[in-house]
Design an enzyme around this catalytic site. Structure first.
Site, PDB file in Angstrom:
ATOM      1  N   HIS A  51      41.092  43.821  43.387  1.00 45.49           N
ATOM      2  CA  HIS A  51      40.769  43.893  41.959  1.00 45.49           C
ATOM      3  C   HIS A  51      41.965  44.417  41.168  1.00 45.49           C
ATOM      4  CE1 HIS A  51      38.028  44.953  38.490  1.00 45.49           C
ATOM      5  NE2 HIS A  51      39.003  45.839  38.294  1.00 45.49           N
ATOM      6  N   GLU A  52      42.541  45.520  41.647  1.00 51.93           N
ATOM      7  CA  GLU A  52      43.667  46.106  40.911  1.00 51.93           C
ATOM      8  C   GLU A  52      44.907  45.209  40.976  1.00 51.93           C
ATOM      9  OE1 GLU A  52      42.924  48.386  38.981  1.00 51.93           O
ATOM     10  OE2 GLU A  52      41.003  48.908  39.896  1.00 51.93           O
ATOM     11  N   HIS A  80      44.589  42.511  38.455  1.00 51.41           N
ATOM     12  CA  HIS A  80      44.806  42.941  37.068  1.00 51.41           C
ATOM     13  C   HIS A  80      46.233  42.625  36.607  1.00 51.41           C
ATOM     14  CE1 HIS A  80      41.281  44.575  35.333  1.00 51.41           C
ATOM     15  NE2 HIS A  80      41.115  45.559  36.205  1.00 51.41           N
ATOM     16  N   GLU A  91      38.335  42.309  33.475  1.00 54.12           N
ATOM     17  CA  GLU A  91      37.661  42.901  34.624  1.00 54.12           C
ATOM     18  C   GLU A  91      36.946  41.843  35.453  1.00 54.12           C
ATOM     19  OE1 GLU A  91      38.047  45.907  35.592  1.00 54.12           O
ATOM     20  OE2 GLU A  91      39.139  46.611  33.828  1.00 54.12           O
ATOM     21  N   ASP A 126      37.558  41.150  39.287  1.00 54.79           N
ATOM     22  CA  ASP A 126      36.488  41.193  40.289  1.00 54.79           C
ATOM     23  C   ASP A 126      36.520  39.950  41.170  1.00 54.79           C
ATOM     24  OD1 ASP A 126      35.460  43.640  39.570  1.00 54.79           O
ATOM     25  OD2 ASP A 126      33.884  42.825  38.281  1.00 54.79           O
TER      26      ASP A 126
END
Length: 1623
Positions: A633-634, A637, A699, A703
């Site tokens: 997830h990070e 980003h 987000e 995800d």
């Protein structure tokens, strides 16, 4: 010889021949083309159908072969401790009744959602929040270190690295010279925050001083003028020292286009409420929030005004609040919408400081005060750190148009409104640092905004404040004491794997061109990762340097401002410093993860590297599905709709080609539309109906990408390390499926409706449900591994995918035999090549003819031949493909047959031997035991620590409580059920009593309605018995008769203040009830005084207790006097109170002391009198004044008359403590009626003080705090629940049984009780110290013992339940009246039972939703409410060893109570009859004396300097005998069970323990607890139960069975040479 009729070779190429042949060939080609076209279509259909069949066959084949492979594995299930616990966590969270392809969130989290509710002090509750709560407790520290240290040192060698000791006192422990200054500062800051007395003493003074430093708050004073205030000076000062910006924001950060340096930014800012709230302020859905906000401002202003006596009136404040809120709305209107602030290039507007000045100077101003001198404004901010900003300074203006609009709005707004706004924002920021009043006012708004029903506990707020400011200091201790370094190493390794997986996805993506791919790969490779903590954090010198300049004091407000100032100045200094790319953006003890755009860095603090995200020793599938998805997830980003705008250095840079960028934008739009279509029916018709797909897109993209990358990395892990084992009890789920379950599990969560609304409107994250459903419904991997049909909810037809996995790789991953498929593809390619070759040959071999007809004919010929050749080739290819399908089908049938054979073999093997139980119940049992145990301890040295060491490390004492135990945790679960039930709306489907309970609970919580009524209901109650003498100036004796008042109070509220009158089963004739008269309730140990008699006895008016009591009574009396205008003066009130307390002391001195009353001595208690004999007894006291005389017939008639029960002159009365009544008459004879009236009225006040306004409750809290030490009123919700439960327990029990109780438990309990009775009987028969006659009587008593299990049947019948509570009337807004109504009903109902014959079939002494068990000697009955019939005591489907060791021992305990030092005095009917022979009694006394001596020798070193150093073996003998007997009976019953049913299986992960050993572990774990020294001392001094440690060690060290099964050496602590046995 030549044939003249034949055709020669030359003739065949003549023009005529060619013409004929060509015509023939043309027709042939034409017909063939049509035929072959039809054939091609048909064959194409067949090929297509065959291909589909082949795909199905391949899928079935893969499944079949995979099943065979799993069945053939030697050890396909992981039974380690970590795996068993992981399986238990997933099992408890899941709801397997839900179709995972329909709603995977409910499938994965349904169990968790059913069992968990949002805590009262929170608005959200989920896995993140549970982990944060645990970490909060660690940081706070629990005051049990002294107890733990001494206990462990006295009992066994204790590992100094024990995590509980490491974390026990991080913030609570005292400062030490060994710790760094920042660590000690954090403790000092915490202590100052917790010192509410000092905070209350200061009140609002610090806040008012802060406000006045910027000119007074206009709406709080009557004489404010505009020249007192300069909004620019105020704003720069507040920004400089507090970091807050209220109109616009000025800050410095990395320059977006040159991240090697920092620049100054000017931007719009938060304006007090979210943008969506202010923009929709006038909508119906927001009206309640805006009203609450206006009340918040008004009450805060009023508090400040009242403190400074500012002179403004309420109506003026209300008007100014409205004006200020309208200004906030206008501020929101000129801001750019959040949806439009995702383009960083648009917001990067570089200007020099002078140009910024010219930009805003364009606006025409009417007020000079509206002019902003930007150079001065910015320099004022940076002057604090000696930084000068020149006219040429580069300023990045993010919203240029906003600044012009702002200047215009400020010019149009009165300075008073601006001043009100800025002062109010200061109050919002700093009000929480002041007294309870301001905190309560703030909470009342947050309650409406977020939905939390009670404020956060003070300690939690203080821990949060300290850890969010001095986080590295706090984090250093957390890392040193509580963090597992291995987690850091494994997390770093996983990050590398997931980065590799992400790079593979980039390389395989079809929509990115090569140039963009290269740059994306470079950015991913350059991404820096920060894991767990910075290396320097354990370096005390470096830590001190980081916080050099931080000063803390004993003043909370001062600390908050000082630390904030230090941190803000540190940020301002960074403007002129080079970029530090090693800097951490968060603290180690944070439960979260981060991507920093402009550093291109990912951060995973130590706080998140714990289950359920990550766990050492867990399956990789779980870790990759948990922390792996978070890591992915990070990483993603960095490439989401905002992250993509920055390059590998974090600079804003368009590094995507236009073509790739357009494709990306289209892909991102898919997510916007997908999530934007998710709706929330509870918000239909409002702006929160649809999820905001735009502000949540970043987000959502992260995800989706995170799961995809983590799964790809997991597949790589499996390719390298091999396929993983499965989890026990979840064997039907593949590791791949466990990956997705683990991912969903981290998002299990609940939130209040208000919190959900705010998240939808303002949050960048989608609600948890859609973080699962949205992500996994886009996952091809998920759909494939859960076999979700196309078009099902979890297998959307139009998936949103930005980082797809290569189709070729996916295809290969699906093939059971890739080589066969390669052959098919080669065959098709070969066929195509051959067709091409044939055509080429025909063309090259044709003769060179010039004639047009020949050319035409050749063309026709070639077309026909080509068509024919293509068709033939196609037929051949199709045939080969069809053959492949047939061969695959045949192979499948062979595999299926092989599968059937292997399954049969496996089934036979399992029947022969499978020593381990893998049911869900066994998994949960094993996990609970594993988490409870500390296997580093020798069980023969200290079995309590061996069985409970892990539990004690993990379970801390909740704030405000003295202990935490298995009983308490189980009771907490029931309380959560009751709370959720109370929250539901009343319906016609529920019975009236059930709806009554909801009314009572809601009214109890409605503090607003209670405050509105004030003390009026209490005053009315007092007046109904004549006014309270000390509150009025004109009281006379003729207004009051204490006998009439006492009778009325008893038959109305059930209270007896001078003595108790009650009716219950006659001890000597249990078929009927009789009246009991006692100095206090003989059923409930309720002191009749305001203070316990042991405190009052021996006191005088000068003692500290008496002074505190006087102050308490005085506060209440003055409040009532003022409310009624009673006229009594303070001096007279004090004199009355002194007389009253003296009377209290005299009463305490005539009461029988506590110790003689502590034991149930029927011989002493049971004193039957006729009514006339009782009259004679008290008449003997020779009262000279009529006030002391008691007419018992009149008194009892007055009491029972309300129930229409007549009292005869020869009525039987059982008098407990007869001598007390003679002393009482004498005392009353010597006491003035005024004192007696004051006493009775005061006791009425005391009984009801918590049912009126908060001011009266505060008086009580202050008193108890003075008497008992730091006293905290329990949270109101819990208090209200218990109050309602005490009065309406069967109604609540009916709902509990209906919704949460398994009827099978009742059946199982009946069988177990029978088996335990049989075991007890065999022990009696085997005993060598009882004579035959006594044995027979004992066996008869055991057989006659009545059992009450779970609940009375009548509560499940609506009609009988309503009849039972007929007469109770409640309303949802009349708390005082509701409780008085219920009390009156219960009292009246009880009085009626005096004339009823005892119904032994239905005489329940407990409510169903209670966690306890009971033996009742008068009825010779045992009771096991439904509340205790759940784990860890009982569980359907568990090993019998677990159930017999836990609830079985409890059953045995209660049975044994019928034969303990008190139970032996009553016979099988509960009558007090001596049925033991003298010889047997003598032997029994010897045996019980052994128990007394054994337990009296147990010591508690942590209480060495107190009277509680030794356990009181005499007071606890009954419970100790019951503990020992219960254990023996339960184990014998279990042995009988095994003899009948055969040996049991073992528990997974605990295979090295026999079922018999599991029995003893289960017995011990139900007693696991932690106690504070104070609670332990109270238990030893006043309790009848031995402390938990010795309830385990005592019985087990007496048990030969335990010693045999654990092989404990002779004379080891758990195998002493001298054992005590009764049965």
């Amino acid at each position: 010889m030549a044939d003249s009729g034949g055709v020669t070779a030359a003739d065949s190429f003549s023009p005529t021949a060619i013409k004929k042949k060509s015509r023939w060939l043309a027709w042939t080609a034409f017909i063939s083309a049509i035929v072959f076209m039809l054939a091609t279509g048909y064959l194409g259909y067949r090929v297509c159908k065959s291909s589909k069949q082949l795909a199905v066959v391949e899928e079935q084949l893969a499944t079949a072969e995979g099943t065979i492979a799993r069945l053939e594995e030697k050890d396909p299930v992981c039974n380690t401790k970590e795996c068993v616990i992981s399986a238990a966590v997933l099992m408890e969270a899941m709801d397997p009744t839900v179709d995972p392809c329909h709603d995977f969130y409910q499938f994965a989290c349904g169990g968790w959602l059913r069992k968990n509710s949002v805590p009262d002090a929170s608005s959200r509750w989920g896995r993140f929040h549970v982990l944060r709560e645990q970490l909060m407790y660690i940081l706070k520290g629990i005051a049990i270190k002294r107890e733990l240290n001494s206990t462990f040192k006295s009992l066994h060698r204790f590992d100094h690295c024990n995590p509980l000791l490491k974390t026990a006192d991080i913030l609570s422990e005292p400062n030490t010279v060994q710790d760094s200054k920042p660590v000690n500062s954090s403790r000092e800051m915490y202590r100052a925050c917790m010192d509410t007395n000092a905070i209350e003493k200061l009140g609002l003074t610090p806040l008012i001083q802060l406000l006045n430093s910027y000119g007074q708050w206009p709406m709080t004073v009557a004489n404010w003028t505009a020249d007192q205030f300069d909004w620019k000076l105020a704003s720069t000062s507040i920004r400089r020292d507090m970091g807050e910006s209220f109109l616009f924001e000025v800050y410095n950060y990395l320059d977006w286009k040159n991240t090697n340096k920092s620049s100054i930014y000017v931007d719009q800012t938060d304006v007090g409420l979210p943008y969506s709230t202010l923009i929709n302020a006038k909508s119906n859905s927001t009206a309640i929030i805006m009203q609450a906000y206006a009340t918040y401002v008004f009450e805060s202003a009023k508090a400040v005004r009242d403190t400074i006596q500012g002179g403004s009136n309420d109506s003026d404040i209300i008007h100014e609040v409205d004006q200020m809120i309208n200004f906030q709305i206008e501020l929101a209107k000129i801001q750019t919408r959040p949806e439009e602030r995702r383009n960083r290039t648009r917001m990067y507007n570089v200007v020099q400081l002078g140009a910024l000045q010219r930009w805003t100077n364009v606006v025409h101003l009417n007020r000079a005060t509206s002019y902003i001198n930007w150079a001065k404004y910015i320099n004022d901010i940076y002057s604090a750190v000696n930084v000068t900003v020149s006219e040429n300074e580069q300023i990045i203006v993010k919203e240029p148009q906003f600044l012009r609009k702002l200047v215009r709005l400020l010019d149009q707004t009165s300075p008073r409104i601006i001043a009100n706004y800025i002062h109010w924002r200061l109050v919002m920021k700093a009000g929480d640092y002041t007294n309870q009043l301001m905190n309560s006012v703030a909470f009342n708004f947050r309650k409406v905004f977020y939905g939390a029903s009670v404020p956060q506990p003070r300690w939690r707020m203080c821990v949060d404040k300290v850890s969010s400011t001095l986080g590295f200091a706090v984090g250093s201790l957390y890392i040193e004491r509580a963090f597992d370094e291995q987690a850091r190493k494994e997390a770093v390794e996983m990050i590398g794997h997931i980065k590799t997986a992400f790079s593979s996805l980039v390389q395989e993506s079809h929509w990115m061109d090569q140039e963009t791919k290269i740059r994306a790969l470079e950015k991913a490779a350059a991404m820096k990762d920060f894991v767990a903590y910075p290396d320097w954090i354990l370096n005390k010198t470096r830590l001190s340097q980081i916080y050099e300049g931080v000063e803390t004091t004993s003043k909370h407000f001062e600390n908050a401002l000082n630390v904030t100032r230090f941190l803000e100045h540190d940020k301002l200094k960074a403007l002129r410093l080079p970029t530090d790319r090693t800097a951490w953006v968060t603290f180690p003890s944070v439960v979260n993860a981060f991507y920093s755009f402009f550093y291109n860095a990912i951060t995973f603090p130590a706080g998140i590297l714990q289950p359920p995200f990550f766990g050492k020793g867990r399956l990789a599938a779980l870790n990759y599905g948990g922390i792996g998805a978070v890591i992915g997830h990070e990483i993603t980003h960095g490439f989401d709709d905002q992250g993509r705008q920055a390059d590998k250095e974090g600079r804003i840079n368009l590094w995507w080609t236009n073509q790739t960028l357009n494709r990306y934008i289209n892909g991102a739009q898919c997510f916007i539309e997908q999530y934007g279509n998710y709706t929330f029916p509870e918000f239909a018709g409002t702006e929160a109906f649809h999820l905001n797909g735009i502000i949540s897109q970043g987000e959502n993209i992260a995800d989706n990408g995170g799961v995809r990358e983590a799964f790809s990395a997991y597949q790589n892990y499996v390719a390298i390390n091999g396929r993983e084992a499965r989890l026990p009890g979840l064997e039907k789920y593949t590791p791949e499926q466990l990956f997705f379950l683990s991912y969903a599990n981290i998002w299990c969560g609940k939130q209040t409706t208000q919190s959900l609304r705010q998240q939808i409107l303002n949050g960048p994250h989608s609600p948890e449900k859609y973080r699962v459903l949205g992500t996994l419904s886009n996952s091809i991997d998920f759909a494939r591994h859960f076999h979700c049909p196309n078009g099902s909810v979890m297998n959307r037809p139009n998936k949103c995918i930005l980082w797809p996995i290569s189709c070729d790789i996916r295809q290969l991953s699906r093939q059971s035999n890739p080589r066969e498929h390669q052959n098919v593809f080669r065959l098709l390619s070969f066929t195509k090549m051959e067709i091409g070759t044939s055509v080429s040959t025909l063309v090259s071999n044709s003769p060179a003819e010039d004639d047009a007809k020949i050319k035409s004919s050749r063309k026709s010929f070639l077309i026909g031949a080509g068509a024919l050749t293509c068709a033939v080739g196609f037929v051949i290819a199709t045939g080969l493909l069809a053959d492949q399908v047939l061969r695959s089908r045949k192979h499948l049938e062979n595999v299926r047959e092989e599968l059937r054979e292997i399954k049969g073999e496996q089934k036979d093997r399992l029947k022969q031997e499978d020593p381990v139980c893998f049911t869900k119940e066994c998994i949960l049992s094993a996990a609970a035991l594993m988490e409870s145990m500390d296997e580093s301890v020798d069980p023969c040295q200290d079995f309590y620590q061996f069985a409970c060491g892990g539990w004690r490390k993990k379970n801390v004492i909740p704030n405000g409580y003295g202990r935490v135990s298995q009983f308490g945790i189980l009771d907490g679960r029931i309380q959560r059920f009751i709370k959720e039930f109370f929250k539901q709306n009343s319906t016609m489907f529920d019975s009236k009593p059930i709806n009554n309970t909801r009314d009572m609970y809601r009214a109890c919580l409605d503090t607003g309605a209670i405050a509105k009524l004030g003390i009026t209901p209490l005053v009315k109650m007092l007046d109904s018995y004549g006014q309270w003498p000390m509150t009025v100036s004109n009281w006379t004796e003729d207004r009051f008769d204490w006998r009439k008042a006492s009778a009325s109070i008893r038959n109305t509220f059930g209270d007896g203040f001078l003595f108790e009158v009650t009716n219950f089963v006659d001890v000597n004739n249990t078929e009927y009830s009789t009246i009991y008269v006692s100095q206090q309730s003989f059923l409930l140990d309720q002191p009749p005084l305001g203070l316990p008699s042991f405190i009052l006895r021996g006191q005088n008016l000068t003692s500290s207790s008496s002074k505190a009591y006087l102050s308490f009574i005085s506060g209440a009396a003055i409040a009532i006097r003022d409310a009624i205008g009673g006229g009594a003066n303070d001096i007279d009130i004090v004199k009355d109170i002194e007389d009253l307390i003296s009377f209290h002391i005299e009463l305490a001195n005539i009461l029988t002391p506590e110790e003689p009353r502590a034991k149930w001595n029927l011989t002493r208690f049971y004193n039957p009198f006729s009514l006339s004999e009782l009259q004679a007894l008290t008449d003997e006291a020779n009262a000279t004044d009529p006030v002391g005389q008691i007419d018992w017939h009149e008194l009892l008639t007055d009491i029972y008359g309300i129930a229409n029960v007549s009292i005869s002159h020869d009525e039987k009365i059982v008098v407990i403590e007869p001598e007390y009544f003679q002393k009482l008459v004498q005392l009353l004879d010597q006491t003035s009626p005024r004192v007696i009236a004051n006493f009775i009225h005061w006791r009425l006040v005391l009984e009801n003080i918590n049912d009126v306004n908060i001011e009266m409750t505060v008086l009580a809290i202050e008193f108890y705090d003075a008497i008992f030490g730091q006293f905290r009123m329990p949270p109101r919700q819990g208090w209200c629940m218990k109050r309602v439960h005490r009065l309406m327990g069967f109604a609540i029990g009916a709902k509990y049984v209906e919704d949460s109780f398994d009827p099978q438990a009742k059946v199982d309990m009946q069988e177990m009780i029978l088996n335990l009775k049989m075991a007890f009987s065999s022990l009696v028969e085997d005993s060598n110290w009882m004579d035959e006659e006594t044995k027979i009587n004992a066996l008869e008593k055991a057989a006659a013992m009545k059992e009450y299990i779970s609940y009375p049947d009548w509560i499940t019948n609506r009609t009988t339940l309503e009849l039972a509570y007929h007469g109770i009337n409640t309303k949802p807004d009349t708390h005082f009246d509701n409780f008085q109504s219920a009390k009156r009903f219960m009292v009246k109902n009880n009085l009626k039972f005096l004339r009823f014959r005892t119904n032994r079939d239905n005489l329940w002494i407990s409510f169903p939703a209670v966690v306890n068990a009971f033996y009742y000697p008068m009825l010779n009955s045992i009771t096991f409410p439904a509340g205790i019939l759940q784990p860890p005591f009982y569980g359907k489907g568990r090993l019998a060893a677990s159930n017999y060791g836990a609830i079985g021992a409890v059953i045995g305990h209660e049975i044994t109570h019928g034969f303990d030092d008190e139970g032996y005095k009553t016979d099988k009917k509960g009558h007090e009859i001596s049925w033991w022979s003298n010889h047997t009694l003598i032997e029994f006394y010897k045996k019980k004396q052994c128990i007394i001596d054994q337990y009296s020798n147990y010591t508690l070193l942590e209480l060495k300097e107190t009277d509680a150093f030794h356990v009181n073996g005499s007071n606890t003998q009954g419970e100790n005998i019951a503990d020992n007997g219960g254990l023996r009976e339960a184990f014998r019953a279990y042995q009988n069970y095994v003899a009948r049913n055969g040996p049991e299986k073992r528990l997974p992960g605990l295979e090295h323990y026999t079922p018999e050993q599991i029995f003893f572990l289960s017995f011990a774990t139900v007693e696991c607890s932690n106690e504070s020294p104070e609670s332990l001392e109270d238990q030893v001094l006043f309790g009848v139960h031995t402390p938990s440690r010795y309830r385990v060690i005592g019985p087990l060290s007496n048990s030969d069975d335990f010693i045999q099964h654990f092989k404990c050496p002779t004379s080891s602590p758990m195998n002493p040479p001298n054992k005590c046995t009764v049965w």
